[in-house]
Design an enzyme around this catalytic site. Structure first.
Site, PDB file in Angstrom:
ATOM      1  CG  ASP A 263      -1.757 -45.066  69.526  1.00 20.51           C
ATOM      2  OD1 ASP A 263      -2.332 -46.143  69.215  1.00 20.51           O
ATOM      3  OD2 ASP A 263      -0.714 -45.032  70.198  1.00 20.51           O
TER       4      ASP A 263
ATOM      5  CG  ASP B  51       2.858 -48.884  63.755  1.00 20.47           C
ATOM      6  OD1 ASP B  51       1.949 -49.452  64.371  1.00 20.47           O
ATOM      7  OD2 ASP B  51       3.898 -48.458  64.301  1.00 20.47           O
TER       8      ASP B  51
ATOM      9  CD  GLU C  15       1.555 -50.357  69.806  1.00 18.90           C
ATOM     10  OE1 GLU C  15       2.277 -51.375  69.914  1.00 18.90           O
ATOM     11  OE2 GLU C  15       1.936 -49.337  69.192  1.00 18.90           O
ATOM     12  CD  GLU C  16       3.232 -46.632  67.813  1.00 20.27           C
ATOM     13  OE1 GLU C  16       4.216 -47.037  68.474  1.00 20.27           O
ATOM     14  OE2 GLU C  16       2.932 -47.096  66.694  1.00 20.27           O
TER      15      GLU C  16
ATOM     16  CG  ASP D 273       0.662 -53.055  65.679  1.00 21.54           C
ATOM     17  OD1 ASP D 273       0.958 -52.261  64.773  1.00 21.54           O
ATOM     18  OD2 ASP D 273       0.815 -52.790  66.894  1.00 21.54           O
TER      19      ASP D 273
ATOM     20  CG  HIS E  54       7.852 -46.577  65.149  1.00 18.67           C
ATOM     21  ND1 HIS E  54       8.242 -46.976  66.409  1.00 18.67           N
ATOM     22  CD2 HIS E  54       6.572 -47.009  64.998  1.00 18.67           C
ATOM     23  CE1 HIS E  54       7.239 -47.633  66.977  1.00 18.67           C
ATOM     24  NE2 HIS E  54       6.224 -47.661  66.138  1.00 18.67           N
TER      25      HIS E  54
END
Lengths: 509, 509
Positions: free
Chosen positions: B128, B159, B193-194, B222, B472
């Site tokens: 994700d 990521d 995860e996010e 990660d 991000h």
């Protein structure tokens, strides 16, 4: 609205009136005492308030601006019916946040009589109101005057339509009874007070040499008694100096995991700066800040002795369990005549519920000082800046500090030995059978200071609403008793001021 | 998606490969070195990343949940094409703020090989991504892999889609070359995860005695290198203890004019409490807080000597002009292995631009402590509470204080002498011709601590992305060099760990 009815009606309510018309001496002017508090609900005093309250003259929201203008027109008609010479001073436009321009309501400047042998009393009032909607939690319709247990509920009943009507009805009484007004009367009535009196200061400045030139006394009735039962006269308010303290670090917000521990965090700096301002007991820590606070005189101290003020009731009213001080005197002195400092909040930091592990890059603390006579705004500004810069420099932080005073309103203080305070005291004694509390207000009421500062005339705040009137709240009211006694006491004041003024002129001659 | 193509394609990119198939010894396994970085853009390594990045598998926003599930399915097909035994562990549902329930994406549990003579390496990753829209400020379409100056831009490139594919391609290489995998491999791939890895901890706990029972090493890729050029291995992260400090005064917000000076203002109390936590240089003032911080050993100190880290570059990256410390060692130690305390903000106070002269009745300060080994969460919680209660009691305020730890995540620390760290170091030396920086992360990466804590297995963070990858951000990328070297270094690692593992078994026998 029938101006003729407005003019004639008070006769019907001055029942039992007896007066030798040829000798309108104060001693015999007992008519005001006979106003019947049990009068029928359709009497004109209540009818007028009902009509005024029905107008949603909300000056805060642009969409009701036309209603504010309509309300100004209604008030102007009322004054014309009294025989006043009414001018509508068309103020300019208001620019809204979206760039749109909407008209400001005109300001009423009205004059009634110009006998050079009589003093001239100018009454200030505002016919606009704060927003109110039934769904805000009102138990009654805010724009339908509703009586419950002797209280008249509705938006504007006490702030400020009721007091304006009480003043108009007091004048109406003289007219209706064909008694010569003992004073020349002027009215300045605005419709933007709740939005910050936009445009008013400009008009006051412009009219200083014209409208205000022959004014001796200015009366404002736009605040409340200290208690629910005892009348009051207000002779001072605190000022307000609002500061912003900005601490800026890097270019962007950072993550406390990534850089926590290696950068000077703007929030830590700001918190330390804010913490340096005031101690736990509310004592302001800025060096020199108390230097210019007027010393408390013995004469002034005595004013506090007779004030009726129940600490327990005050706690309940404001919803706290404890005060910092335990005596009535300390509480009133620290509310009214000593400065205070409050921290309001921080802009730029995380403020939502939950967790956000951010290191904000730029934060702005907001605090204000309620300053008192004879603190000087620019001195306060300098003291605050120098102190915070000093505290900051000791931290050896690499962040940037900017302190600025965003708004500064002066305190207001009148001389209670001026004729109109004496006259108002006598009128209160006559109507309420007791001495008024001589009070101040801890808040800032800019209009009092502006009028005093610009016109250099004697200004008095002469409230008729009680402490529990709930200005701006969802249960705004004025009691039937206070509303009707307001007319009585204002009528008595007009008689008394003409007498005291003459005495004071004799004294000075 | 053609699994067969995926399986066959790496052959085409291992140009110049030479290996005696009967002796897959590390010394001769030079194939990874020959991966051509100038390979055509339509080669399978890039094709796969292009396909994966094209899926808007944003787990944060509910409306893209089906894309996350589709992405999990695509990853599962890739793994099946490798010959893995793939299970989709259907997690339950997520309850949104509005009460609605939406499905969580399944977690992939995959196994490849079960030779009891080989070590078992488990790779964790997530498919994700964070939300990304072109209009957020992306210069390229975030879901179209775009190469500019040797960098592959797109949401998820670094990521965490790129690193997962590098791992898959490393395994594919062995398959394509018909070389026996030197280890058993497992994959645990999630899609939340996010959004906080919702549901994952539960699955790890449940699978502890099954899926994880024969796992020897867990690898997470990660995070990022410390710099743009030098590879790194990560052996620790700080924890995070988030606190809220609530000070409550009266029943309602008050007006600073009306009561400023007579009540204990909750904001003053809170500001004083927050100011007592940390000094200007970031030193935490809570008594005893440093007691359990692991002493810095000489061996550990030495790790810092060889780390390449440019303070000036770091300043530019995070957008600040100054740090509290001036040496590389101090900056890294205070970012990674000493605790820090950051104040994030205040809830309940005035936070908007402009002025509001309010005395807020209930304010909640938010701060967090990045704690390090061997600080104990419950000890920290007790120390914070006792200290703040003590500071508060000395103020003699009549307000109410409530301190609580709202979230507590443990720090993570691995033993860098464990076999997989040695193996990874060798793989890095082989591929990058240099020693890795042995680094920690100042942030909290809960998955490392959760996996280590729940499974008691050796956990290593093995990043392939460079410091400037912009996870991000609106310019997320992985360089072509790092992406392809990632496949090489993971393939080398699989060979090295099988060898080092054997040696360590020998040692212990």
């Amino acid at each position: 609205f029938d101006p003729k009815l407005s003019y004639m009606a008070p006769i019907s309510i001055f029942r039992g009136y007896y007066l030798k018309k040829s000798e309108p001496r104060i001693e015999t002017l007992s008519f005001c005492m006979t106003l019947d508090e049990d009068m029928n609900y359709d009497c004109l005093l209540l009818q007028n308030l009902h009509k005024w309250v029905a107008v949603e003259s909300d000056s805060v929201q642009p969409q009701t601006r036309q209603e504010v203008i309509r309300m100004i027109d209604i008030a102007a008609e009322n004054l014309q019916a009294l025989g006043a010479d009414v001018t509508l001073d068309n103020a300019s436009f208001q620019q809204l946040f979206d760039g749109q321009h909407i008209p400001l309501p005109p300001v009423i400047l009205a004059k009634l009589g110009k006998d050079p042998l009589k003093p001239t009393v100018c009454f200030y009032g505002h016919v606009d109101v704060m927003p109110a909607k039934r769904e805000d939690g009102w138990k009654t319709d805010p724009y339908t005057l509703t009586e419950i247990d002797g209280n008249l509920y509705g938006r504007g009943t006490t702030d400020n339509k009721g007091p304006i009507l009480a003043w108009i009805h007091a004048v109406t009484a003289f007219k209706a009874l064909s008694i010569d007004l003992p004073v020349n009367i002027k009215f300045i009535i605005e419709g933007m007070e709740e939005a910050g009196s936009i445009g008013l200061e400009e008009i006051i400045e412009r009219e200083n040499e014209r409208f205000f030139s022959d004014v001796d006394y200015i009366v404002i009735s736009d605040n409340l008694w200290l208690t629910t039962k005892k009348p009051a006269l207000t002779y001072g308010t605190r000022g307000n100096a609002c500061f912003s303290v900005e601490v800026e670090g890097g270019e962007k917000d950072l993550h406390s995991g990534g850089v926590g521990g290696i950068v000077h965090e703007p929030m830590s700096d700001l918190i330390a700066l804010l913490d340096s301002l005031v101690n736990a007991s509310g004592h302001i820590l800025i060096p020199g800040i108390y230097d210019d606070v007027a010393p408390l005189t013995e004469e002034e101290k005595k004013l506090y002795d007779t004030i009726e003020f129940d600490l327990q009731e005050h706690k309940v009213n404001i919803g706290v369990k404890n005060f910092i001080y335990n005596t009535k005197e300390d509480i009133l002195l620290h509310t009214w005549r000593f400065p205070s400092l409050s921290i309001h909040g921080i802009e730029g930091a995380f403020y939502e519920p939950g967790i956000k592990t951010v290191i904000p890059s730029r934060v702005i603390g907001k605090f204000s000082i309620r300053q008192v006579p004879h603190m000087n705004l620019s001195t306060v500004e300098r003291q605050v800046k120098e102190y915070l810069e000093d505290v900051f420099s000791k931290r050896n932080s690499t962040n940037k500090l900017r302190v600025s005073m965003k708004m500064g309103a002066m305190p207001w203080l009148a001389n209670i030995n001026e004729p109109q305070y004496k006259a108002a005291k006598k009128a209160i004694q006559r109507v309420f059978k007791k001495d008024p509390d001589m009070i101040r207000d801890g808040s800032t009421i800019p209009i009092a200071q502006i009028l005093q500062d610009k016109t250099k005339k004697s200004v008095m705040m002469f409230p008729i609403g009680a402490a529990d009137d709930g200005e701006h709240s969802q249960k705004e009211k004025i009691s039937r008793h206070n509303y009707i006694s307001g007319t009585k006491v204002f009528a008595s004041f007009l008689l008394e001021i003409s007498k005291v003024h003459k005495e004071s002129q004799g004294d000075s001659n």
